[in-house]
Design an enzyme around this catalytic site. Structure first.
Site, PDB file in Angstrom:
ATOM      1  N   ASP A   1       0.883  -1.209   0.109  1.00 15.64           N
ATOM      2  CA  ASP A   1       0.025   0.154  -0.076  1.00 15.64           C
ATOM      3  C   ASP A   1       1.031   1.108  -0.016  1.00 15.64           C
ATOM      4  O   ASP A   1       1.982   1.025   0.405  1.00 15.64           O
ATOM      5  CB  ASP A   1      -0.913  -0.066   1.070  1.00 15.64           C
TER       6      ASP A   1
HETATM    7  C1  BGC Z   1      -5.008   3.516  -0.021  1.00 19.33           C
HETATM    8  C2  BGC Z   1      -5.050   2.370  -1.269  1.00 19.33           C
HETATM    9  C3  BGC Z   1      -4.880   3.088  -2.585  1.00 19.33           C
HETATM   10  C4  BGC Z   1      -3.524   3.920  -2.360  1.00 19.33           C
HETATM   11  C5  BGC Z   1      -3.244   4.865  -3.709  1.00 19.33           C
HETATM   12  C6  BGC Z   1      -3.725   4.295   0.165  1.00 19.33           C
HETATM   13  O1  BGC Z   1      -3.886   5.368   0.745  1.00 19.33           O
HETATM   14  O2  BGC Z   1      -4.911   2.706   1.321  1.00 19.33           O
HETATM   15  O3  BGC Z   1      -6.313   1.817  -0.999  1.00 19.33           O
HETATM   16  O4  BGC Z   1      -4.871   2.323  -3.467  1.00 19.33           O
HETATM   17  O5  BGC Z   1      -3.603   4.864  -1.104  1.00 19.33           O
HETATM   18  O6  BGC Z   1      -4.210   5.751  -3.774  1.00 19.33           O
END
Ligand code: BGC
Length: 832
Positions: A226
């Site tokens: 993530d």
């Molecule tokens: C989130 C993810 C997301 C990523 C990119 C993170 O803060 O937890 O689900 O895909 O950001 O935006």
């Protein structure tokens, strides 16, 4: 990007500097290319309910789908596959090869900030629903990323919390949906969760990434972290994390080269990670989407029609006493409520996106009435003041605000404008804003718009920021969020609290609103955490000051005069969003008092509730009609109106239990991070498994949902072969209009050797029936999935020799039909 690469040849040709460069993203949404070797760029994009494209800031508009819980509420595998396919078309329009979704974390508690993004509290509904979405996405050769593996089930201290849980709960509740997704759809990517599991962060956890995902399930795709969720070099590489996201890399680069050099990371492990990334690049090439493709829109009537259908098919008819619904299109109608004239169409955070358009409930309802509806707001529901963009105009009279960026602060006269934009939304997330003319990370912007007052009133203005900001009305300072700053929950919890000020406005006069913004380096907040917010963020809101009691009296008085009343209540993306969990399950502000007063004034009152997760409804027994409408995407208002007026016969079912009180929910004692850990004390008793075990009546049960017609179920047959169960049942539409019913199949073991839930969902099927029509519905289920629990001693699924009840019905509380099957010999299994 059409060329494929020869993976094994490249593993020989690439040197370690090049290999290491492939294992981290250079920029936020652009995994690194190596043109010399023909390795192209791939583009990834959020997310679970649409495809945002490359930026948060001033993004190209896109199709917003109903949120995860809404998709789950359809219980319609074919429709979800169609939704996935449309998401793939949207990805093509955005030049995107990889979608960062679906999300299938578990709604342990109603308070989860991202509960709305996930599909269900039940692993089978979540897993089968997500697999259908993944199949749809991948039908058009776009790659899906299932996330967040695993146990990112709360936002509080999400990066640091240690989820403490038993192996049984891990397997039966939390990894099972991912396992089903692997079994039924083989997604190209997995995204790791931010948190630890039993002491070790998932992104460096060999048990989760290597033993379970790759060895046991035999999955061969690419694992990415993530965003800023990689926390080590050797640990993450050795455990199986292929890509560190996003760039610039913190943990790989020279540090990883050294780790390989000193044998902390063996060469073959480095090669394995590179192989997975190269395989992903080849998988992406099949889509034939060119590198760096410009982002486009594809706002077609077909997309609108599909979004409207999914929206309406996700709306749950919770209550319909005296058949108050469907409403009449001809009657004198009053619309009340804070959610009527805003489109609460998505939750907050990375799932948010700029929609092509979003239909408000008021617009949707009005478009179907023969004479105009009356309206009053009744009460407010905002946490932060509503965004001002949609009531402001630029100096040229266009809707929205002008944004002008400068290299110098406002004190410098005759500054040169570095960038000039017109923006509609006054929440500016500039994490990915780029302007070549801005010479340093410290820069300034003026955001300006004009408002002509509709009435004499006190008008409250609000300003939240990551960076610094001051708000002026007609050049007079009204809100100062620069001199002193207080940390709050805005912008994924990176920003300040909303600071407020009040101005007096006179009807018909035009006012100049101006915000002076300073970028991230000017912030006085302790940056803390591990998330970066690029250039900064600012949010500008405002609303007329109301007297809550007077407003409720006014609404009730109007209700007395109306033939029928619609209250648009609920939450919005202020309350439900990434980075923060809710504090309680209550509706905000004076909403409960408003519903109570209006329902007392007019018995033909219907409540349209919008939230992604459960809310308390202390007035539920005194309202005749109630629909639950989630966050419905672009077509929110039309979908709501279609159900209210009966154009669509509701067929959705709750994908999660609505408890009476917060205290009743299984995670009540354990839903936050306490000194670094979150105890999953409810074990496998999540959702209905808990309420049934404790015999604790919920407000609305898992699987509940009414229709404007009626159905009967009969002729249950349970046939078992060695490996498979085939459950079949006859469903008849006994009412007076066409509709759809969801056959839900639960299984209960008769005499298990350990405690097991009262029953568990194992399969389901939605069936569409004309008036008076009957169909035989088949629900095939593998015996091993129907009967197993996780044996912690043998570290395997166990199917015990026993008798099993097959309980079939139309909600977890309505299972009138019972069959059985026998397992003659105990056996264990691993894998998928
Ligand atoms: C989130 C993810 C997301 C990523 C990119 C993170 O803060 O937890 O689900 O895909 O950001 O935006």
């Amino acid at each position: 990007m059409t060329a494929t690469v020869d993976v094994e040849d490249l593993l020989v040709k690439l040197n370690n500097v090049e290999k290491v460069a492939l294992l981290a993203d250079v920029l936020t949404f652009w995994p690194v290319p190596i043109p010399k070797h023909g390795i192209p760029k791939i583009r990834v994009s959020d997310g679970p309910n649409g495809v945002r494209g490359t930026t948060f800031f001033n993004a190209t508009p896109a199709a917003c789908f109903p949120c995860g819980t809404a998709l789950g509420a359809t219980w319609d595998i074919d429709l979800l596959r169609e939704a996935g396919l449309k998401m793939a078309h949207e990805a093509r329009a955005k030049g995107t090869h990889v979608i960062l979704g679906p999300t299938i974390n578990m709604q342990r508690s109603p308070l989860g900030g991202r509960g709305f993004e996930s599909i269900s509290e039940d692993p089978v509904l979540a897993g089968l629903g997500a697999a259908a979405l993944v199949n749809g996405i991948q039908d058009d050769d776009i790659v899906a990323t299932i996330k967040h593996f695993v146990c990112n089930d709360q936002e509080h201290e999400r990066n640091g919390t240690d989820a403490i849980l038993t192996d049984r709960a891990l397997r039966e509740i939390y990894t099972l949906p991912f396992q089903l997704v692997v079994r039924d759809s083989n997604p190209g990517c997995f995204m790791t969760a931010y948190n630890k599991i039993n002491g070790l962060h998932v992104s460096e956890n060999p048990k989760i990434l290597k033993e379970i995902l790759r060895e046991e399930w035999g999955w061969e795709g690419c694992v990415m972290s993530d965003w800023w969720g990689t926390y080590s070099t050797s640990g993450s590489i050795n455990a199986g994390l292929d890509l560190e996201m996003p760039g610039a890399t913190k943990w790989r680069g020279a540090t990883l080269l050294q780790a390989v050099g000193v044998n902390k990371v063996p060469q073959h492990i480095l090669d394995e990670r590179v192989r997975n990334v190269l395989n992903l690049i080849n998988r992406c090439a099949i889509a034939k989407i060119p590198e760096d493709a410009p982002e486009k829109t594809e706002d077609t009537p077909e997309t609108a029609a599909l979004l409207r259908k999914i929206g309406a098919d996700s709306i749950v008819l919770m209550k319909n006493d005296d058949k108050v619904l469907p409403l009449s299109k001809e009657k004198k109608t009053l619309v009340i409520g804070p959610n009527a004239k805003i489109a609460a169409y998505h939750g907050g955070g990375s799932a948010a996106l700029r929609a092509y358009y979003a239909v408000t409930p008021f617009e949707g309802i009005s478009s179907q009435l023969t004479s105009p509806a009356e309206y009053t707001v009744g009460c407010y529901a905002h946490k932060e003041l509503p965004l001002l963009g949609n009531i402001l105009k630029t100096d040229k009279g266009e809707p929205g605000v002008s944004f002008r960026a400068y290299n110098e602060p406002p004190s410098v006269k005759n500054r040169e404008i570095a960038d000039e934009l017109v923006l509609f939304k006054t929440e500016l997330l500039m994490m990915d804003y780029e302007c070549p003319k801005l010479k340093s990370p410290m820069w300034w912007a003026d955001i300006e718009g004009y408002y002509t007052a509709e009435e004499d009133c006190d008008f409250e203005l609000g300003l939240g920021v990551f960076g610094t900001a001051k708000l002026f009305v007609n050049d007079k300072l009204v809100v100062d969020n620069e001199t002193k700053q207080t940390k709050g929950t805005l912008f994924f919890s990176c920003g300040t609290v909303e600071e407020k000020g009040i101005v007096k406005l006179k009807k018909g006069e035009k006012y100049h609103f101006k915000v002076e913004f300073g970028s991230t380096p000017s912030s006085k907040l302790d940056p803390g955490g591990s998330q970066l917010f690029g250039q900064g963020a600012v949010r500008i809101g405002g609303a007329k000051v109301l007297d809550p009691e007077e407003e409720i009296k006014h609404a009730a008085a109007l209700a007395k005069e109306a033939d029928q009343v619609i209250i648009c209540a609920g939450l919005n993306s202020d309350w439900e969003g990434e980075g923060t969990d809710r504090d309680n399950m209550d509706l905000p502000g004076h909403m409960n008092a408003l519903v109570t007063a209006v329902a007392a004034a007019n018995p033909s009152t219907v409540v349209v509730m919008q939230s992604g997760t459960p809310v308390a409804m202390p007035w539920a027994s005194s309202v005749k009609g109630l629909i639950h409408a989630w966050y419905g995407g672009n077509e929110t208002g039309n979908a709501i109106a279609d159900v209210l007026f009966g154009n669509v016969n509701p067929s959705a079912k709750l994908p999660l239990t609505f408890p009476v009180r917060l205290q009743d929910n299984p995670a009540f004692l354990n839903y936050r991070t306490e000194r670094g850990r979150t105890l999953y004390g409810e074990d496998i008793y999540v959702g209905y498994r808990w309420y049934e075990m404790l015999d604790l009546p919920p407000l609305f049960a898992f699987g509940h949902g009414l229709s404007y017609t009626t159905f009967s179920l009969s002729d249950l047959k349970v046939e078992k072969s060695d490996k498979d169960l085939n459950v079949s049942v006859k469903v008849t539409n006994t009412g007076d209009r066409a509709g759809a019913e969801v056959v839900q199949v639960y299984v209960a073991q008769k005499s298990p050797s350990i405690k097991r839930p009262v029953k568990e969902l194992k399969g389901f099927k939605k069936v569409f029936l004309g008036k008076g029509e009957s169909k035989v519905v088949q629900v095939p289920i593998e015996v091993k999935y129907a009967a197993s629990f996780w044996d912690e001693v043998r570290k395997a699924w166990i199917v015990e020799k026993d008798e099993y009840a097959v309980l079939v019905g139309t909600s977890s509380q309505e299972v009138p039909l019972k069959g059985t099957f026998e397992v003659e010999k105990t056996f264990w299994w691993n894998g998928i």
